[in-house]
Every structure is written in C-alpha cells, then in structure tokens.
Design a protein around this motif. Sequence first.
Motif, PDB file in Angstrom:
ATOM      1  N   TYR A 173     -20.567 -28.730 -10.341  1.00  0.00           N
ATOM      2  CA  TYR A 173     -21.380 -28.926 -11.532  1.00  0.00           C
ATOM      3  C   TYR A 173     -21.280 -30.357 -12.063  1.00  0.00           C
ATOM      4  N   ILE A 174     -20.372 -31.150 -11.523  1.00  0.00           N
ATOM      5  CA  ILE A 174     -20.304 -32.571 -11.874  1.00  0.00           C
ATOM      6  C   ILE A 174     -20.995 -33.410 -10.802  1.00  0.00           C
ATOM      7  N   ALA A 175     -20.671 -33.153  -9.544  1.00  0.00           N
ATOM      8  CA  ALA A 175     -21.152 -33.989  -8.444  1.00  0.00           C
ATOM      9  C   ALA A 175     -22.640 -33.810  -8.164  1.00  0.00           C
ATOM     10  N   ILE A 176     -23.097 -32.585  -8.131  1.00  0.00           N
ATOM     11  CA  ILE A 176     -24.497 -32.334  -7.753  1.00  0.00           C
ATOM     12  C   ILE A 176     -25.487 -32.919  -8.767  1.00  0.00           C
ATOM     13  N   PRO A 177     -25.281 -32.755 -10.084  1.00  0.00           N
ATOM     14  CA  PRO A 177     -26.226 -33.402 -11.013  1.00  0.00           C
ATOM     15  C   PRO A 177     -26.228 -34.929 -10.910  1.00  0.00           C
ATOM     16  N   LEU A 178     -25.068 -35.522 -10.621  1.00  0.00           N
ATOM     17  CA  LEU A 178     -25.035 -36.976 -10.445  1.00  0.00           C
ATOM     18  C   LEU A 178     -25.849 -37.392  -9.221  1.00  0.00           C
ATOM     19  N   MET A 179     -25.675 -36.666  -8.110  1.00  0.00           N
ATOM     20  CA  MET A 179     -26.434 -36.990  -6.901  1.00  0.00           C
ATOM     21  C   MET A 179     -27.930 -36.755  -7.113  1.00  0.00           C
ATOM     22  N   ALA A 180     -28.276 -35.672  -7.783  1.00  0.00           N
ATOM     23  CA  ALA A 180     -29.690 -35.367  -8.022  1.00  0.00           C
ATOM     24  C   ALA A 180     -30.332 -36.413  -8.927  1.00  0.00           C
TER      25      ALA A 180
END
Length: 113
Positions: free
Chosen positions: A28-35
């Motif tokens: 929930y931290i990494a995926i929104p940053l990548m998106a």
Amino acid sequence: MKHKWVLPTGIILLSLGIIFRFAGMENYIAIPLMATGGLLKIYYIALQIWLGFYKPGYELLFLIIGLLVFFSGIAMKYHTTNNQYIYLMITGLTLKLIFVVLFIRRLKKARKA
C-alpha cells in the motif's frame, strides 16, 4: 516551460516505489508511488505531444512492445516454476530504455529546429 517538474517527479516516485518494493515495504506504500510515477510520465509525454514539441513516431512501438513484454514477464513470474520470466522482463525494460533514448533525442532535435 512550466511543466518541467513533471518528468523528474515521476521518475523519482517510480524509483522510490521500486526501492520500497524491493526493501520489503508494504504494497500500500510502494504500489501507489509506482502508479503515480508512471502516470506523471504518461502525462509528460501526452503534454509534449499536445504542445507540439513531440510528434510520435516509430519509437512508440518500442514502448508499447516493451510494456507488453515486461508485463508478460511479470504475469509469467506468478504462473510458472522456472526463472524464464526474467528474460522477458529484461527484454521489456531494454525496449523501454530504447524508447526513452529515442524520445529524448527527438525532443532535443525538435527544440533545436
């Protein structure tokens, strides 16, 4: 141009997301940053097209094929027991890198003209 911050911000957010993902941070931290980083990069390319600084050409094929091959490797990662998926991911990333180089060259060439 007042939108120069978009591309570096997108690259930084995408890189942070990848680093957090490999560091074992929660999704929930990494995926929104990548998106968000990916969306900012897409926005930058669309903005360059809309403002007339970039006229899409054959290099977009490198991006599209690279993304398809890369995401095929990711999908294969979770549905196979061997490590053959890594070759698809590396090939996809290489094609995406070729797109970036050609995109930057075309932008520089257009701004000089």
